[in-house]
Design an enzyme around this catalytic site. Structure first.
Site, PDB file in Angstrom:
ATOM      1  N   PRO A   2     -23.875  31.983  42.347  1.00 13.35           N
ATOM      2  CA  PRO A   2     -24.458  32.802  41.324  1.00 13.35           C
ATOM      3  C   PRO A   2     -25.569  32.454  40.439  1.00 13.35           C
ATOM      4  CG  PRO A   2     -21.965  32.045  41.212  1.00 13.35           C
ATOM      5  CD  PRO A   2     -22.762  31.176  41.876  1.00 13.35           C
ATOM      6  N   GLU A   3     -26.567  33.419  40.412  1.00 13.52           N
ATOM      7  CA  GLU A   3     -27.745  33.141  39.621  1.00 13.52           C
ATOM      8  C   GLU A   3     -27.853  33.944  38.318  1.00 13.52           C
ATOM      9  OE1 GLU A   3     -30.182  31.141  39.984  1.00 13.52           O
ATOM     10  OE2 GLU A   3     -29.956  30.547  42.232  1.00 13.52           O
TER      11      GLU A   3
END
Ligand SMILES: [Zn+2]
Length: 273
Positions: A2-3
């Protein structure tokens, strides 16, 4: 992994389901993730109402009047809002029960975090995990001049300076490669050699690419909160990322892959100078 866009989309997805709701219970099914869960969390949170949500870098903040619950999704974490009686699966390590619904954290690799920062411990911005973070890329203070001023003594390659996160947060490996492509900057360029005009292009590229990713994620929002939702993380139509040897979408030159600081960088040797 996840960014920033995924974390922001997660925040927007769960916010309407948690804000203003009272915590009816907390379930810890493991001793912790990257760090131990605060064992007193059930007593700390039960009976208290969620006042709001926020995000700082890749940390999701669930705000209470007596403190802040800090949630990090790590390498593989997902948050979902589910009916309260949904049976937990193997990697569902943390539940924030909110009456008829539950906010559930699944994290197979357990690199995530759930931590508590009480009001008495001072400003949340001074938390050990947050105080070294650069500014928000979608905030008002972030622009080309900020990048320019902050890099005058930085001799490392611009790609690595972006990834370091101490000047601006949220520009992870994918978004660094893509932003540098859009700004026509070679990722190997020493940061202090880049001028103001090129940094203005880069700041704009970072803002546009992150905003587009968030917008695209918003269209798959239901995946974050549905019982049968897929991962919810989204693939954009990248220009360079993971396109080694494929033709540049602008000039047809094969995209090149190099390693910088043990991370892969993808760029077009023709478009990016
Ligand atoms: Zn090209």
């Amino acid at each position: 992994m996840p960014e920033l866009p995924e974390v922001e989309v997660t925040r927007r997805g769960v916010a309407p389901h948690v804000e203003g709701r009272m915590v009816s219970g907390v379930v810890l099914r493991h001793t912790g993730l990257r760090w131990p869960f605060p064992p007193q969390l059930p007593e700390i949170l039960a009976g208290h109402t969620v006042r709001g949500t926020a995000r700082r870098g890749k940390y999701l903040l669930i705000l209470f009047e007596h403190g802040t619950l800090i949630v990090h999704l790590g390498m593989s974490g997902h948050l979902r809002v589910l009916p309260h009686d949904t049976p937990p699966k193997k990697h569902d390590h943390f539940d924030l029960q909110l009456g008829e619904q539950v906010l559930r954290l699944s994290d197979p690799r357990r690199f995530g975090a759930v931590l508590w920062h009480a009001v008495e411990e001072g400003d949340i911005g001074n938390h050990l995990l947050l105080r070294g973070l650069g500014i928000e890329p979608l905030g008002e203070a972030f622009d080309g001049e900020w990048l320019y001023r902050q890099t005058r003594n930085r001799t490392a390659a611009i790609k690595q300076v972006l990834l370091a996160g101490d000047i601006v947060v949220g520009v992870g490996n994918i978004y660094a490669s893509e932003s540098l492509f859009r700004a026509c900057i070679n990722p190997k360029t020493p940061a202090h050699r880049i001028g103001l005009v090129r940094y203005e292009r880069l700041a704009l590229a970072i803002r546009e690419i992150l905003a587009a990713a968030i917008e695209q994620g918003g269209s798959s929002l239901r995946d974050f909160i549905g019982v049968n939702g897929q991962s919810g993380y989204f693939q954009q139509n990248y220009f360079t990322y993971a396109r080694t040897g494929e033709p540049c979408r602008i000039c047809n030159t094969p995209i090149r892959q190099i390693v910088q600081g043990q991370r892969s960088t993808f760029y077009c040797p023709n478009c990016q100078k």
